[in-house]
Design a protein around this motif. Structure first.
Motif, mmCIF file in Angstrom:
data_model
loop_
_atom_site.group_PDB
_atom_site.id
_atom_site.type_symbol
_atom_site.label_atom_id
_atom_site.label_comp_id
_atom_site.label_asym_id
_atom_site.label_seq_id
_atom_site.Cartn_x
_atom_site.Cartn_y
_atom_site.Cartn_z
ATOM 1 N N MET A 41 1.129 -1.325 0.115
ATOM 2 C CA MET A 41 0.030 -0.091 -0.134
ATOM 3 C C MET A 41 0.750 1.460 0.103
ATOM 4 O O MET A 41 1.969 1.354 -0.054
ATOM 5 C CB MET A 41 -0.812 0.257 1.238
ATOM 6 C CG MET A 41 -1.932 -0.866 1.490
ATOM 7 S SD MET A 41 -3.467 -0.626 2.872
ATOM 8 C CE MET A 41 -4.458 0.439 1.878
ATOM 9 N N GLY A 42 0.221 2.226 -0.019
ATOM 10 C CA GLY A 42 1.107 3.482 0.264
ATOM 11 C C GLY A 42 0.009 4.623 -0.588
ATOM 12 O O GLY A 42 -0.263 4.394 -1.896
ATOM 13 N N LYS A 48 4.776 2.249 -5.348
ATOM 14 C CA LYS A 48 4.431 0.278 -5.197
ATOM 15 C C LYS A 48 3.943 -0.289 -6.978
ATOM 16 O O LYS A 48 4.585 -1.507 -6.625
ATOM 17 C CB LYS A 48 2.649 1.034 -5.021
ATOM 18 C CG LYS A 48 2.074 0.968 -3.960
ATOM 19 C CD LYS A 48 0.636 1.741 -3.666
ATOM 20 C CE LYS A 48 -0.430 1.803 -4.609
ATOM 21 N NZ LYS A 48 -0.301 3.317 -4.518
ATOM 22 N N HIS A 204 -4.855 0.312 -3.550
ATOM 23 C CA HIS A 204 -4.854 1.375 -2.667
ATOM 24 C C HIS A 204 -5.799 1.639 -1.819
ATOM 25 O O HIS A 204 -6.554 2.637 -1.132
ATOM 26 C CB HIS A 204 -5.033 3.144 -3.777
ATOM 27 C CG HIS A 204 -6.130 3.018 -4.807
ATOM 28 N ND1 HIS A 204 -6.574 2.356 -5.602
ATOM 29 C CD2 HIS A 204 -6.889 2.865 -3.993
ATOM 30 C CE1 HIS A 204 -7.947 2.472 -6.750
ATOM 31 N NE2 HIS A 204 -8.082 2.740 -5.120
ATOM 32 N N ALA A 209 -7.287 -4.662 0.855
ATOM 33 C CA ALA A 209 -5.818 -4.721 1.860
ATOM 34 C C ALA A 209 -6.438 -5.745 3.118
ATOM 35 O O ALA A 209 -4.901 -6.373 3.579
ATOM 36 C CB ALA A 209 -5.385 -3.039 2.250
ATOM 37 N N ILE A 215 0.720 -6.540 5.379
ATOM 38 C CA ILE A 215 0.772 -5.132 4.788
ATOM 39 C C ILE A 215 2.429 -4.368 4.614
ATOM 40 O O ILE A 215 2.972 -4.079 5.680
ATOM 41 C CB ILE A 215 -0.532 -4.020 5.667
ATOM 42 C CG1 ILE A 215 -1.707 -5.269 5.540
ATOM 43 C CG2 ILE A 215 -0.518 -3.228 4.629
ATOM 44 C CD1 ILE A 215 -2.622 -5.637 4.389
ATOM 45 N N TYR A 217 3.752 -0.760 4.147
ATOM 46 C CA TYR A 217 3.168 0.440 3.602
ATOM 47 C C TYR A 217 4.424 1.227 2.627
ATOM 48 O O TYR A 217 5.951 1.760 3.426
ATOM 49 C CB TYR A 217 2.943 1.205 4.516
ATOM 50 C CG TYR A 217 2.051 3.040 4.177
ATOM 51 C CD1 TYR A 217 0.389 2.610 3.773
ATOM 52 C CD2 TYR A 217 3.155 3.754 4.267
ATOM 53 C CE1 TYR A 217 0.250 4.123 3.290
ATOM 54 C CE2 TYR A 217 2.521 5.052 3.722
ATOM 55 C CZ TYR A 217 1.119 5.230 3.405
ATOM 56 O OH TYR A 217 0.334 6.366 2.962
ATOM 57 N N LYS A 219 6.345 4.242 0.609
ATOM 58 C CA LYS A 219 6.595 6.135 1.480
ATOM 59 C C LYS A 219 7.502 6.585 0.408
ATOM 60 O O LYS A 219 8.566 6.184 0.548
ATOM 61 C CB LYS A 219 5.611 6.703 2.702
ATOM 62 C CG LYS A 219 5.922 8.379 2.068
ATOM 63 C CD LYS A 219 5.303 8.346 3.812
ATOM 64 C CE LYS A 219 5.348 9.791 3.502
ATOM 65 N NZ LYS A 219 4.566 10.753 4.950
ATOM 66 N N GLU A 226 5.041 -1.816 8.304
ATOM 67 C CA GLU A 226 4.700 -2.987 7.449
ATOM 68 C C GLU A 226 3.847 -3.672 9.358
ATOM 69 O O GLU A 226 4.144 -3.712 10.657
ATOM 70 C CB GLU A 226 5.456 -4.612 7.173
ATOM 71 C CG GLU A 226 6.446 -5.445 8.235
ATOM 72 C CD GLU A 226 7.383 -5.983 7.930
ATOM 73 O OE1 GLU A 226 6.635 -7.759 8.032
ATOM 74 O OE2 GLU A 226 8.390 -6.203 6.997
ATOM 75 N N LEU A 247 -2.580 1.973 9.283
ATOM 76 C CA LEU A 247 -2.370 3.294 7.887
ATOM 77 C C LEU A 247 -2.685 4.776 8.056
ATOM 78 O O LEU A 247 -2.162 5.939 8.041
ATOM 79 C CB LEU A 247 -3.912 3.109 6.770
ATOM 80 C CG LEU A 247 -3.546 1.426 5.999
ATOM 81 C CD1 LEU A 247 -5.459 1.459 5.022
ATOM 82 C CD2 LEU A 247 -2.276 1.159 5.557
ATOM 83 N N MET A 250 0.586 5.256 9.491
ATOM 84 C CA MET A 250 1.797 5.284 8.233
ATOM 85 C C MET A 250 1.006 6.844 7.749
ATOM 86 O O MET A 250 2.192 7.311 6.367
ATOM 87 C CB MET A 250 2.042 4.157 7.298
ATOM 88 C CG MET A 250 1.715 3.239 7.396
ATOM 89 S SD MET A 250 3.607 3.483 8.312
ATOM 90 C CE MET A 250 3.974 2.977 10.115
ATOM 91 N N TRP A 252 -1.541 7.600 6.618
ATOM 92 C CA TRP A 252 -2.023 7.227 4.724
ATOM 93 C C TRP A 252 -3.670 7.800 5.142
ATOM 94 O O TRP A 252 -4.306 8.435 5.962
ATOM 95 C CB TRP A 252 -3.033 5.897 4.675
ATOM 96 C CG TRP A 252 -3.588 4.881 3.481
ATOM 97 C CD1 TRP A 252 -3.249 5.137 2.555
ATOM 98 C CD2 TRP A 252 -4.877 4.741 3.305
ATOM 99 N NE1 TRP A 252 -3.226 5.080 1.492
ATOM 100 C CE2 TRP A 252 -4.932 4.391 2.379
ATOM 101 C CE3 TRP A 252 -5.274 4.711 4.228
ATOM 102 C CZ2 TRP A 252 -6.551 3.897 1.680
ATOM 103 C CZ3 TRP A 252 -6.667 3.740 3.897
ATOM 104 C CH2 TRP A 252 -6.810 3.453 3.180
#
Length: 252
Positions: A41-42, A48, A204, A209, A215, A217, A219, A226, A247, A250, A252
């Motif tokens: 994800m990101g 990604k 996304h 997810a 997971i 992440y 960036k 993770e 998330l 992170m 998100w």
């Protein structure tokens, strides 16, 4: 201890555009494990899909190495990478890219015949996979223009699995589908993973997810963090809260 399937060491990828160098992936160290459903994800532009393409041998890194078992696939020629992808990888994309002039069954068999010349065995496996994803026998003879988007994506999954890949790469597989058909595709991927299929998926979408047990992440070209979710359980609210908290952390 988990069995390492694919490993990246100091993986970097840069692109030149208009005389400027853009560093998309930056010194990533990463291990992917057999049997995992790994989700990347990101935010848009985080790298990604670039990471997925590099890990799968669809693109070559600018620096660093990617190893599959004892084989350093990042050292392979373009022909060698093509053989690696055919023999070890399956791919599911947002755009399915079925061949319009071929039936559903022939689209799948064409992919299988790149690796095996035993058409009878391939047809038997295709029928088994079609049954597993809920594609009826009547649909096998249809052409891509005659089936729905959800059916087409499930055909794409069958095509990706026909050669029994050790790892399945999926790039936004539900991105072009409505909520109901997207859920059907996620259920299909989950069932195959629960049967042992290793999957790496870029998304996304938080609903997608949640299907992963791991997971990552991304960036600004690095793995920022993770999250381990464990095996997927339907309507697990704690799973949803844990992912949402991760998330949020992170950014998100």
């Amino acid at each position: 201890m988990k069995n390492v399937l694919l490993k990246a060491d100091c993986l970097s990828k840069s692109f030149s555009s208009g005389g400027r160098l853009s560093h998309v992936l930056k010194n990533i160290d990463l291990e992917l494990y057999r049997g995992d459903f790994t989700v990347i994800m990101g935010a848009s532009g985080a790298g990604k899909s670039t990471l997925l393409y590099a890990l799968s041998g669809m693109d070559t890194p600018s620096l660093g190495t990617i190893s599959f078992g004892d084989q350093v696939i990042s050292d392979l020629s373009q022909d060698g990478l093509a053989v690696f992808r055919r023999e070890h990888c399956g791919f599911v994309f947002q755009q399915i890219h079925l061949v319009d002039g071929m039936s559903v069954m022939d689209n799948v068999l064409a992919a299988g015949l790149l690796v095996s010349r035993n058409k009878k065995a391939l047809a038997a496996r295709a029928e088994e996979l079609f049954s597993a994803v809920g594609i009826s026998k009547e649909t096998w003879k249809k052409f891509p223009a005659q089936i729905s988007g959800g059916e087409a994506q499930r055909v794409g999954i069958v095509r990706a699995l026909i050669n029994e890949p050790e790892i399945l790469f999926a790039d936004e597989p539900t991105g072009a589908l409505n909520s109901k058909t997207g859920l059907d595709v996620l259920d299909t991927l989950t069932r195959f993973n629960q049967a042992g299929q290793s999957i790496v998926m870029v998304t996304h979408d938080m609903r997608s997810a949640r299907r992963g047990n791991r997971i990552l992440y991304l960036k600004d070209g690095v793995v920022l963090g993770e999250c381990e979710l464990g095996a997927y359980v339907h309507q697990d609210q704690e799973r949803h809260r844990k992912l949402a908290a991760f998330l949020s952390e992170m950014g998100w």
